[in-house]
Design an enzyme around this catalytic site. Structure first.
Site, PDB file in Angstrom:
ATOM      1  N   ASP A  45     -15.312 -10.334  11.998  1.00 46.93           N
ATOM      2  CA  ASP A  45     -14.334 -11.397  12.232  1.00 46.93           C
ATOM      3  C   ASP A  45     -14.354 -11.841  13.690  1.00 46.93           C
ATOM      4  O   ASP A  45     -13.673 -12.797  14.067  1.00 46.93           O
ATOM      5  CB  ASP A  45     -12.935 -11.000  11.782  1.00 46.93           C
ATOM      6  CG  ASP A  45     -12.378  -9.777  12.496  1.00 46.93           C
ATOM      7  OD1 ASP A  45     -13.096  -9.186  13.328  1.00 46.93           O
ATOM      8  OD2 ASP A  45     -11.223  -9.402  12.209  1.00 46.93           O
ATOM      9  N   ASP A  84     -16.276  -7.872   7.532  1.00 45.51           N
ATOM     10  CA  ASP A  84     -14.893  -7.583   7.914  1.00 45.51           C
ATOM     11  C   ASP A  84     -13.914  -8.252   6.961  1.00 45.51           C
ATOM     12  O   ASP A  84     -14.109  -9.412   6.562  1.00 45.51           O
ATOM     13  CB  ASP A  84     -14.607  -8.117   9.321  1.00 45.51           C
ATOM     14  CG  ASP A  84     -15.002  -7.145  10.415  1.00 45.51           C
ATOM     15  OD1 ASP A  84     -15.231  -5.956  10.116  1.00 45.51           O
ATOM     16  OD2 ASP A  84     -15.075  -7.578  11.576  1.00 45.51           O
ATOM     17  N   LYS A 114     -15.096  -3.885   5.766  1.00 44.11           N
ATOM     18  CA  LYS A 114     -14.538  -3.082   6.860  1.00 44.11           C
ATOM     19  C   LYS A 114     -13.100  -3.508   7.130  1.00 44.11           C
ATOM     20  O   LYS A 114     -12.801  -4.708   7.133  1.00 44.11           O
ATOM     21  CB  LYS A 114     -15.369  -3.225   8.138  1.00 44.11           C
ATOM     22  CG  LYS A 114     -14.841  -2.389   9.323  1.00 44.11           C
ATOM     23  CD  LYS A 114     -15.817  -2.377  10.479  1.00 44.11           C
ATOM     24  CE  LYS A 114     -15.849  -3.670  11.262  1.00 44.11           C
ATOM     25  NZ  LYS A 114     -14.546  -3.952  11.952  1.00 44.11           N
ATOM     26  N   GLU A 116      -9.410  -2.574   9.598  1.00 47.97           N
ATOM     27  CA  GLU A 116      -8.872  -1.954  10.806  1.00 47.97           C
ATOM     28  C   GLU A 116      -7.585  -1.205  10.473  1.00 47.97           C
ATOM     29  O   GLU A 116      -6.737  -1.713   9.745  1.00 47.97           O
ATOM     30  CB  GLU A 116      -8.586  -3.018  11.872  1.00 47.97           C
ATOM     31  CG  GLU A 116      -9.829  -3.762  12.340  1.00 47.97           C
ATOM     32  CD  GLU A 116      -9.519  -4.789  13.421  1.00 47.97           C
ATOM     33  OE1 GLU A 116      -8.378  -4.798  13.919  1.00 47.97           O
ATOM     34  OE2 GLU A 116     -10.414  -5.581  13.762  1.00 47.97           O
ATOM     35  N   GLU A 183     -13.986   1.908  18.393  1.00 49.04           N
ATOM     36  CA  GLU A 183     -14.127   0.900  19.448  1.00 49.04           C
ATOM     37  C   GLU A 183     -13.292   1.261  20.669  1.00 49.04           C
ATOM     38  O   GLU A 183     -12.093   1.537  20.558  1.00 49.04           O
ATOM     39  CB  GLU A 183     -13.723  -0.484  18.935  1.00 49.04           C
ATOM     40  CG  GLU A 183     -13.877  -1.568  19.997  1.00 49.04           C
ATOM     41  CD  GLU A 183     -13.767  -2.985  19.460  1.00 49.04           C
ATOM     42  OE1 GLU A 183     -13.847  -3.921  20.280  1.00 49.04           O
ATOM     43  OE2 GLU A 183     -13.599  -3.160  18.239  1.00 49.04           O
TER      44      GLU A 183
END
Length: 266
Positions: A45, A84, A114, A116, A183
């Site tokens: 993204d 994402d 994916k 978050e 990250e």
């Protein structure tokens, strides 16, 4: 190229072979990158920043991700294709999460998604995994949480943050994630997480001890110059090459030096 799968990535963790991943957003770039036998292409993204010109990733939609995934899919030769799930495509309800993951796979052609977040989204992770969609977690600096964290900041420096990140990583593994992106995590913490998990860790700004590495392709090629994080190594200066080429083209057109005879038809 030989096709990479989720199993390929898991086996690399077991063998100790490093996993290679780059972001990718279009057909031409996918052809170029996958021709070098990379393991994973990530339709991130981050396209909101580097392709659509947004200030952050929050405005990116599921339709945006599907559009770019389809483009990358057509150019990909063998890499595992992960996409994402954008902001608010999985946070509201479990049903939304599964529906949007299914769209990204069915309409876009992604082979995994994916997300978050950690413990707070494990019900979504489990539901997506149970729906037979492979899923990757993302911890540490999570760009979709920019407003919550007050900007892009290294995560895991305090004992509280360290404990939470380890718990999040273990929860993602337990509920079905087959890999975790770390990250902007301190190197020693990323090392500890990598050693604790049976699934691979993919680092971006998280040091040398993760099972693999990922970079934004526009960063490592020197194409996106609005901001360059400390962890980026530029392997080329394509942006400067483009500017020079365009300047030369403009000069030659204005001077009547292009097109030449060899560029014309008879």
């Amino acid at each position: 190229m030989k096709k990479k799968t989720v199993l390929t990535i898991l086996k690399k963790k077991q063998s100790g072979e490093k996993i290679t991943m780059l972001t990718c957003y279009d057909y031409v770039t996918a052809k170029l990158i996958s021709s070098q036998d990379i393991d994973v292409l990530l339709v991130g993204d981050s396209l909101g920043n580097v392709k659509l010109g947004y200030e952050n990733t929050l405005s990116v939609t599921v339709d945006d991700m599907i559009y770019h995934t389809k483009s990358v899919k057509r150019g990909n030769d063998g890499a595992l294709l992960i996409t994402d799930m954008p902001f608010m495509s999985y946070e509201i309800t479990v049903e939304d999460a599964v529906k949007n993951a299914a769209r990204i796979v069915k309409e876009g052609g992604a082979e995994a998604v994916k997300v978050e977040g950690g413990i707070e989204i494990v019900d979504r992770v489990k539901a997506i995994s149970d729906a037979k969609v492979p899923i990757v977690g993302h911890l540490g600096l999570t760009p979709q949480s920019i407003n919550k964290f007050g900007g892009f900041k290294v995560q895991g420096r305090t004992e509280e943050e360290r404990g939470r990140l380890i718990a999040d990583a273990e929860a993602l593994e337990k509920t079905g994630a087959f890999a975790v992106v770390l990250e902007a995590v301190p190197e020693q913490l990323a090392k500890e997480v990598t050693e604790r998990l049976k699934i691979p860790t993919i680092g971006i700004g998280s040091g040398r001890y993760c099972d693999g590495q990922v970079l934004v392709v526009d960063d490592m090629l020197g194409m996106f110059t609005d901001f360059t994080p400390k962890f980026v190594k530029k392997y080329a200066e394509i942006g400067e090459m483009v500017r020079t080429a365009v300047k030369n083209y403009i000069d030659e057109v204005k001077k009547g030096q292009f097109p030449r005879e060899e560029n014309t038809y008879k």
